[in-house]
Design a protein around this motif. Structure first.
Motif, PDB file in Angstrom:
ATOM      1  N   GLY A  12       0.775  -1.240   0.000  1.00 19.99           N
ATOM      2  CA  GLY A  12       0.000   0.000   0.000  1.00 19.99           C
ATOM      3  C   GLY A  12       0.802   1.283   0.000  1.00 19.99           C
ATOM      4  O   GLY A  12       2.024   1.272   0.137  1.00 19.99           O
ATOM      5  N   GLY A  56      -2.741   9.010  -5.345  1.00 20.22           N
ATOM      6  CA  GLY A  56      -3.773   8.169  -5.936  1.00 20.22           C
ATOM      7  C   GLY A  56      -4.326   8.682  -7.249  1.00 20.22           C
ATOM      8  O   GLY A  56      -5.475   8.400  -7.594  1.00 20.22           O
ATOM      9  N   LEU A 101      -3.891  -1.664  -1.539  1.00 21.60           N
ATOM     10  CA  LEU A 101      -3.794  -0.212  -1.613  1.00 21.60           C
ATOM     11  C   LEU A 101      -3.554   0.351  -0.219  1.00 21.60           C
ATOM     12  O   LEU A 101      -3.754  -0.331   0.784  1.00 21.60           O
ATOM     13  CB  LEU A 101      -5.067   0.386  -2.202  1.00 21.60           C
ATOM     14  CG  LEU A 101      -5.449  -0.029  -3.627  1.00 21.60           C
ATOM     15  CD1 LEU A 101      -6.658   0.780  -4.100  1.00 21.60           C
ATOM     16  CD2 LEU A 101      -4.298   0.133  -4.613  1.00 21.60           C
ATOM     17  N   ASP A 140      -3.450   6.007  -1.724  1.00 17.93           N
ATOM     18  CA  ASP A 140      -4.045   5.618  -3.005  1.00 17.93           C
ATOM     19  C   ASP A 140      -5.519   6.018  -3.077  1.00 17.93           C
ATOM     20  O   ASP A 140      -6.141   5.926  -4.131  1.00 17.93           O
ATOM     21  CB  ASP A 140      -3.873   4.108  -3.218  1.00 17.93           C
ATOM     22  CG  ASP A 140      -2.410   3.699  -3.150  1.00 17.93           C
ATOM     23  OD1 ASP A 140      -1.587   4.325  -3.851  1.00 17.93           O
ATOM     24  OD2 ASP A 140      -2.069   2.782  -2.366  1.00 17.93           O
ATOM     25  N   TYR A 141      -6.069   6.465  -1.946  1.00 18.57           N
ATOM     26  CA  TYR A 141      -7.465   6.922  -1.885  1.00 18.57           C
ATOM     27  C   TYR A 141      -7.583   8.440  -1.950  1.00 18.57           C
ATOM     28  O   TYR A 141      -8.686   8.979  -2.054  1.00 18.57           O
ATOM     29  CB  TYR A 141      -8.116   6.435  -0.568  1.00 18.57           C
ATOM     30  CG  TYR A 141      -8.640   5.021  -0.635  1.00 18.57           C
ATOM     31  CD1 TYR A 141      -7.768   3.945  -0.725  1.00 18.57           C
ATOM     32  CD2 TYR A 141     -10.010   4.766  -0.606  1.00 18.57           C
ATOM     33  CE1 TYR A 141      -8.233   2.647  -0.781  1.00 18.57           C
ATOM     34  CE2 TYR A 141     -10.485   3.465  -0.668  1.00 18.57           C
ATOM     35  CZ  TYR A 141      -9.599   2.408  -0.754  1.00 18.57           C
ATOM     36  OH  TYR A 141     -10.065   1.128  -0.814  1.00 18.57           O
ATOM     37  N   PRO A 166      -9.665   5.347  -5.946  1.00 16.90           N
ATOM     38  CA  PRO A 166      -8.797   4.171  -5.743  1.00 16.90           C
ATOM     39  C   PRO A 166      -9.036   3.101  -6.805  1.00 16.90           C
ATOM     40  O   PRO A 166      -8.138   2.323  -7.117  1.00 16.90           O
ATOM     41  CB  PRO A 166      -9.200   3.668  -4.348  1.00 16.90           C
ATOM     42  CG  PRO A 166     -10.574   4.209  -4.117  1.00 16.90           C
ATOM     43  CD  PRO A 166     -10.608   5.530  -4.833  1.00 16.90           C
ATOM     44  N   VAL A 194      -6.582   3.447  -9.597  1.00 15.13           N
ATOM     45  CA  VAL A 194      -5.270   2.881  -9.242  1.00 15.13           C
ATOM     46  C   VAL A 194      -5.339   1.357  -9.375  1.00 15.13           C
ATOM     47  O   VAL A 194      -4.481   0.731  -9.995  1.00 15.13           O
ATOM     48  CB  VAL A 194      -4.867   3.274  -7.798  1.00 15.13           C
ATOM     49  CG1 VAL A 194      -3.522   2.648  -7.428  1.00 15.13           C
ATOM     50  CG2 VAL A 194      -4.806   4.796  -7.658  1.00 15.13           C
ATOM     51  N   ARG A 195      -6.414   0.802  -8.834  1.00 15.22           N
ATOM     52  CA  ARG A 195      -6.569  -0.653  -8.866  1.00 15.22           C
ATOM     53  C   ARG A 195      -6.637  -1.179 -10.305  1.00 15.22           C
ATOM     54  O   ARG A 195      -5.949  -2.131 -10.666  1.00 15.22           O
ATOM     55  CB  ARG A 195      -7.830  -1.050  -8.083  1.00 15.22           C
ATOM     56  CG  ARG A 195      -8.016  -2.547  -8.023  1.00 15.22           C
ATOM     57  CD  ARG A 195      -9.203  -2.978  -7.175  1.00 15.22           C
ATOM     58  NE  ARG A 195      -9.249  -4.447  -7.207  1.00 15.22           N
ATOM     59  CZ  ARG A 195      -9.737  -5.211  -6.266  1.00 15.22           C
ATOM     60  NH1 ARG A 195     -10.240  -4.691  -5.198  1.00 15.22           N
ATOM     61  NH2 ARG A 195      -9.729  -6.533  -6.375  1.00 15.22           N
ATOM     62  N   VAL A 219      -4.355  -7.112  -7.239  1.00 13.90           N
ATOM     63  CA  VAL A 219      -4.645  -6.166  -6.158  1.00 13.90           C
ATOM     64  C   VAL A 219      -5.730  -6.774  -5.261  1.00 13.90           C
ATOM     65  O   VAL A 219      -6.837  -7.050  -5.724  1.00 13.90           O
ATOM     66  CB  VAL A 219      -5.107  -4.804  -6.709  1.00 13.90           C
ATOM     67  CG1 VAL A 219      -5.325  -3.812  -5.563  1.00 13.90           C
ATOM     68  CG2 VAL A 219      -4.075  -4.242  -7.692  1.00 13.90           C
ATOM     69  N   ASP A 247      -8.328  -6.783  -2.090  1.00 13.71           N
ATOM     70  CA  ASP A 247      -9.136  -5.928  -1.215  1.00 13.71           C
ATOM     71  C   ASP A 247     -10.174  -6.817  -0.539  1.00 13.71           C
ATOM     72  O   ASP A 247     -11.354  -6.790  -0.881  1.00 13.71           O
ATOM     73  CB  ASP A 247      -9.798  -4.827  -2.058  1.00 13.71           C
ATOM     74  CG  ASP A 247     -10.669  -3.906  -1.209  1.00 13.71           C
ATOM     75  OD1 ASP A 247     -10.470  -3.837   0.020  1.00 13.71           O
ATOM     76  OD2 ASP A 247     -11.568  -3.265  -1.784  1.00 13.71           O
ATOM     77  N   LYS A 285      -6.542  -3.527   2.805  1.00  6.59           N
ATOM     78  CA  LYS A 285      -5.865  -2.286   3.224  1.00  6.59           C
ATOM     79  C   LYS A 285      -5.818  -2.157   4.741  1.00  6.59           C
ATOM     80  O   LYS A 285      -4.806  -1.804   5.312  1.00  6.59           O
ATOM     81  CB  LYS A 285      -6.588  -1.077   2.611  1.00  6.59           C
ATOM     82  CG  LYS A 285      -6.091   0.268   3.094  1.00  6.59           C
ATOM     83  CD  LYS A 285      -6.811   1.410   2.400  1.00  6.59           C
ATOM     84  CE  LYS A 285      -8.296   1.426   2.691  1.00  6.59           C
ATOM     85  NZ  LYS A 285      -8.631   1.711   4.105  1.00  6.59           N
TER      86      LYS A 285
END
Ligand SMILES: [Fe+2]
Ligand SMILES: [Fe+2]
Length: 252
Positions: A45, A51, A74, A78-79, A84, A87-88, A98, A100, A115
């Protein structure tokens, strides 16, 4: 007779690379070195600084030199731009897994990733009491802990790793100012790890923390924030190598 592979599965772990648009061309050597030392790269992360789509693209380009599987979660940075998912998606398109609240498997080693969130540790944990905003804050930590639990519950491998951005224990944030401990992680993330022990937990976020700690269940926890690795291990490349014995294939 079953042929046994003797070597270990090697993971290179690092967090908080905080890629900016100016980072173009600057991280390739680092990622290449990490990939050459391992069978897979784990990213904990704060992959980007703000981000943005641009930063995510720069990171994807920097990672293009990596020839081994890459698994990432992340981080809060990244938020920051509110996207986000961009980015993902950019990283996913570049071949990065990635996680989550999901799980994946690398050479027989299961990896659960999320995260995580803040809220504090032990008796200092923020409780869901009072204003709705406080309850929402605590609920976010509980949601992340539940996502971690469901990812861990999916793992069927003998060997397991948990990938986080926020810390599940206070031990690996020691060194940071006490005032900000509650923003560096949450004991709520430790609870699923007590029910579903793993071989190792990796996280980042606490740039000034401690490299190694343990959960109450004795599971090793490693803070692999790049700035921390640079400061604590001068002269060594800023990633951590963790080796897991290769799981033996049981004949059907
Ligand atoms: Fe960070
Ligand atoms: Fe962070």
């Amino acid at each position: 007779m079953q042929h046994k592979k003797s070597e270990n599965v090697r993971f290179a772990a690092v967090g908080d690379v905080h890629v900016r648009k100016e980072s173009a061309g600057q991280l390739r050597e680092f990622f290449k070195q990490a990939a050459e030392a391992a069978d897979a790269l784990l990213l904990c992360g704060d992959l980007t600084d703000y981000g943005t789509a641009e930063e995510a693209k720069v990171l994807a380009d920097e990672l293009s030199v990596v020839s081994v599987p890459i698994v990432a979660v992340l981080g809060n940075h990244d938020y920051e731009s509110g996207t986000p998912q961009v980015v993902r998606e950019t990283l996913t398109k570049a071949g990065v897994t990635v996680l989550d609240g999901e799980a994946c498997e690398i050479e027989g080693v299961g990896i659960a990733g999320v995260k995580g969130f803040a809220g504090g540790f032990g008796r200092g944990s923020l409780g869901a009491w009072g204003e709705p905003a406080i309850k929402l804050f605590v609920q976010e930590a509980l949601n992340e802990a539940l996502k971690l639990e469901s990812a861990l519950a999916k793992l069927r491998t003998q060997r397991k790793i948990a990938l986080l951005h926020y810390s599940p224990i206070a031990g690996t944030v020691d060194g940071e100012p006490m005032d900000i401990y509650p923003f560096l992680g949450s004991s709520r993330l430790e609870e699923p790890l007590l029910r579903y022990p793993v071989d190792a937990v990796f996280h980042g976020h606490a740039h000034r923390g401690t490299l190694e700690g343990r959960t109450m269940g004795g599971v090793p926890v490693y803070n692999v924030a790049k700035p921390l690795l640079l400061r604590k291990r001068p002269g060594q490349p800023p990633f951590m190598i963790f080796e897991v014995p290769r799981e033996e294939t049981v004949p059907a």
